[in-house]
Design a protein around this motif. Structure first.
Motif, PDB file in Angstrom:
ATOM      1  N   UNK A  13      14.296  -3.844   1.597  1.00 54.05           N
ATOM      2  CA  UNK A  13      14.231  -4.817   0.497  1.00 54.05           C
ATOM      3  C   UNK A  13      15.344  -5.864   0.667  1.00 54.05           C
ATOM      4  N   UNK A  14      16.554  -5.369   0.992  1.00 52.14           N
ATOM      5  CA  UNK A  14      17.679  -6.298   1.179  1.00 52.14           C
ATOM      6  C   UNK A  14      17.405  -7.244   2.349  1.00 52.14           C
ATOM      7  N   UNK A  15      16.845  -6.697   3.437  1.00 45.99           N
ATOM      8  CA  UNK A  15      16.545  -7.526   4.614  1.00 45.99           C
ATOM      9  C   UNK A  15      15.516  -8.594   4.270  1.00 45.99           C
ATOM     10  N   UNK A  16      14.492  -8.217   3.516  1.00 46.09           N
ATOM     11  CA  UNK A  16      13.439  -9.192   3.194  1.00 46.09           C
ATOM     12  C   UNK A  16      13.954 -10.279   2.256  1.00 46.09           C
ATOM     13  N   UNK A  17      14.814  -9.874   1.312  1.00 45.63           N
ATOM     14  CA  UNK A  17      15.391 -10.882   0.397  1.00 45.63           C
ATOM     15  C   UNK A  17      16.282 -11.845   1.190  1.00 45.63           C
ATOM     16  N   UNK A  18      17.096 -11.273   2.095  1.00 45.15           N
ATOM     17  CA  UNK A  18      17.973 -12.098   2.932  1.00 45.15           C
ATOM     18  C   UNK A  18      17.147 -13.081   3.768  1.00 45.15           C
ATOM     19  N   UNK A  19      16.040 -12.584   4.316  1.00 41.87           N
ATOM     20  CA  UNK A  19      15.193 -13.423   5.163  1.00 41.87           C
ATOM     21  C   UNK A  19      14.553 -14.553   4.386  1.00 41.87           C
ATOM     22  N   UNK A  20      14.044 -14.223   3.186  1.00 43.05           N
ATOM     23  CA  UNK A  20      13.388 -15.268   2.378  1.00 43.05           C
ATOM     24  C   UNK A  20      14.388 -16.381   2.084  1.00 43.05           C
ATOM     25  N   UNK A  61       0.788  -1.232   0.000  1.00 37.18           N
ATOM     26  CA  UNK A  61       0.000   0.000   0.000  1.00 37.18           C
ATOM     27  C   UNK A  61       0.821   1.283   0.000  1.00 37.18           C
ATOM     28  N   UNK A  62       2.001   1.264   0.628  1.00 38.49           N
ATOM     29  CA  UNK A  62       2.808   2.493   0.695  1.00 38.49           C
ATOM     30  C   UNK A  62       3.826   2.569  -0.430  1.00 38.49           C
ATOM     31  N   UNK A  63       4.317   1.413  -0.890  1.00 39.53           N
ATOM     32  CA  UNK A  63       5.343   1.405  -1.937  1.00 39.53           C
ATOM     33  C   UNK A  63       4.769   0.972  -3.283  1.00 39.53           C
ATOM     34  N   UNK A  64       3.511   0.483  -3.250  1.00 38.57           N
ATOM     35  CA  UNK A  64       2.869  -0.006  -4.467  1.00 38.57           C
ATOM     36  C   UNK A  64       3.731  -1.067  -5.156  1.00 38.57           C
ATOM     37  N   UNK A  65       4.347  -1.912  -4.359  1.00 41.41           N
ATOM     38  CA  UNK A  65       5.257  -2.904  -4.936  1.00 41.41           C
ATOM     39  C   UNK A  65       4.785  -4.325  -4.646  1.00 41.41           C
ATOM     40  N   UNK A  66       4.186  -4.933  -5.665  1.00 40.19           N
ATOM     41  CA  UNK A  66       3.722  -6.316  -5.523  1.00 40.19           C
ATOM     42  C   UNK A  66       4.918  -7.250  -5.369  1.00 40.19           C
ATOM     43  N   UNK A  67       6.019  -6.914  -6.059  1.00 39.83           N
ATOM     44  CA  UNK A  67       7.205  -7.769  -6.006  1.00 39.83           C
ATOM     45  C   UNK A  67       7.707  -7.901  -4.570  1.00 39.83           C
ATOM     46  N   UNK A  68       7.906  -6.747  -3.880  1.00 34.79           N
ATOM     47  CA  UNK A  68       8.474  -6.810  -2.524  1.00 34.79           C
ATOM     48  C   UNK A  68       7.457  -7.299  -1.513  1.00 34.79           C
ATOM     49  N   UNK A  69       6.173  -7.094  -1.806  1.00 29.13           N
ATOM     50  CA  UNK A  69       5.136  -7.694  -0.954  1.00 29.13           C
ATOM     51  C   UNK A  69       5.233  -9.219  -1.039  1.00 29.13           C
ATOM     52  N   UNK A  70       5.493  -9.706  -2.247  1.00 28.63           N
ATOM     53  CA  UNK A  70       5.612 -11.157  -2.437  1.00 28.63           C
ATOM     54  C   UNK A  70       6.856 -11.699  -1.730  1.00 28.63           C
ATOM     55  N   UNK A  71       7.941 -10.925  -1.741  1.00 27.22           N
ATOM     56  CA  UNK A  71       9.163 -11.362  -1.044  1.00 27.22           C
ATOM     57  C   UNK A  71       8.898 -11.407   0.468  1.00 27.22           C
TER      58      UNK A  71
END
Ligand SMILES: CCCCCCCC/C=C\CCCCCCCC(=O)OC[C@H](COP(=O)(O)O[C@@H]1[C@H](O)[C@H](OP(=O)(O)O)[C@@H](O)[C@H](O)[C@H]1O)OC(=O)CCCCCCC/C=C\CCCCCCCC
Ligand SMILES: Nc1ccn([C@@H]2O[C@H](COP(=O)(O)O)[C@@H](O)[C@H]2O)c(=O)n1
Ligand code: MG
Ligand code: MG
Length: 217
Positions: free
Chosen positions: A172-179, A107-117
């Motif tokens: 974004x980097x933290x979420x990618x690392x976590x996934x 909702x704040x970044x309008x980013x489906x990609x990072x929401x999916x990550x």
């Protein structure tokens, strides 16, 4: 990785635990209040984009997860019920933290990609915990790995805190690392169980691993 600091965290949080005990607060109250604080803090602040503020609130309440067990051990009231309440509440708190970040991206970044990550981080994190719970219910030993719960929480909270202060791409980097690290942890834990299950004592021992086969959890 951070599990090794548990004893140190007890040293630091011991006075808080003893203060709560002296004032008649029970470990279960701390567990429930801590979980409620994490859920409310994460689901109110993160979707609004109040990242660093949300992290401060969530951190205060998430630390209570280390205090409840310490209180139970100090008062000699640690129990299977307490362990059950603590672990199941953790799952709700984790879902709120990652769900809040997911909603921030959507909702704040309008980013489906990072929401999916973020969703991947949530799913692999919950899967990690379930693998351990199911393995232990079957009599196997299971735990640890690259990203246990304390590691996952520190990564997501530090990432969100720095992003809230304006550091670009850190969340974004933290979420990618976590996934990625959570997915690796799932496979590390499954491999631990597979080795025990396929080992010499394996499924034949009616009192050890395999004893509860077929019981759904
Ligand atoms: C000027 C002010 C600056 C403020 C900056 C704020 C930034 C904040 C950023 C990060 C802080 C995050 C700290 C969060 C620490 C969270 C640790 C935690 O909650 O660990 C919980 C864990 C309890 O374990 P349980 O046994 O209850 O839970 C089990 C676990 O869930 C299992 O999960 P699994 O691994 O399987 O997925 C389940 O399977 C099981 O069912 C369940 O029971 O406690 C520990 O693990 C103990 C070790 C914790 C060590 C923490 C070290 C923290 C290190 C750095 C913190 C940074 C300092 C921040 C200070 C902020 C003060 C306001
Ligand atoms: N309400 C509670 C919470 C926890 N316990 C006991 O503590 C263990 C968890 O300790 P943490 O330091 O990880 O919080 C848990 O397994 C229980 O034995 C409790 O009895 N009551
Ligand atoms: Mg706890
Ligand atoms: Mg806990």
């Amino acid at each position: 990785m951070l599990e090794r600091f548990r004893a140190l965290s007890h040293l630091v949080l011991g006075p808080v635990a003893r203060w709560l005990i002296r004032h008649g607060v029970s470990p279960d109250v701390v567990t429930v209040a801590g979980t409620a604080g994490v859920v409310l803090g994460a689901l109110i602040c993160f979707p609004q984009g109040w990242l660093w503020q949300g992290v401060l609130i969530v951190t205060v309440f998430v630390v209570s997860d280390m205090i409840d067990g310490l209180m139970a051990k100090t008062t000699g009231t640690a129990s299977p019920w307490g362990a059950f309440l603590d672990s199941t509440s953790d799952r709700l708190g984790d879902a709120a933290v990652f769900g809040g970040i997911l909603l921030f991206f959507a909702y704040r970044q309008d980013s489906t990609l990072w929401a999916a990550v973020a969703l991947a981080g949530l799913v692999f994190g919950q899967w990690t915990s379930y693998v351990k719970a199911r393995a232990e219910s079957l009599g196997f030993t299971c735990g640890g790995g690259l990203a246990a719960r304390a590691d996952r929480l520190v990564i997501v909270l530090v990432g969100a805190f720095l992003a809230g202060l304006g550091v670009p791409y850190v969340l974004e980097a933290a979420m990618a690392l976590l996934a990625v690290t959570s997915m690796i942890t799932v496979f590390q834990r499954i491999e631990q169980v597979r080795r025990q299950a396929k080992g010499p004592r394996g499924a034949q021992d009616s009192h050890g691993p395999g004893a509860a086969h077929g019981q759904p959890v």
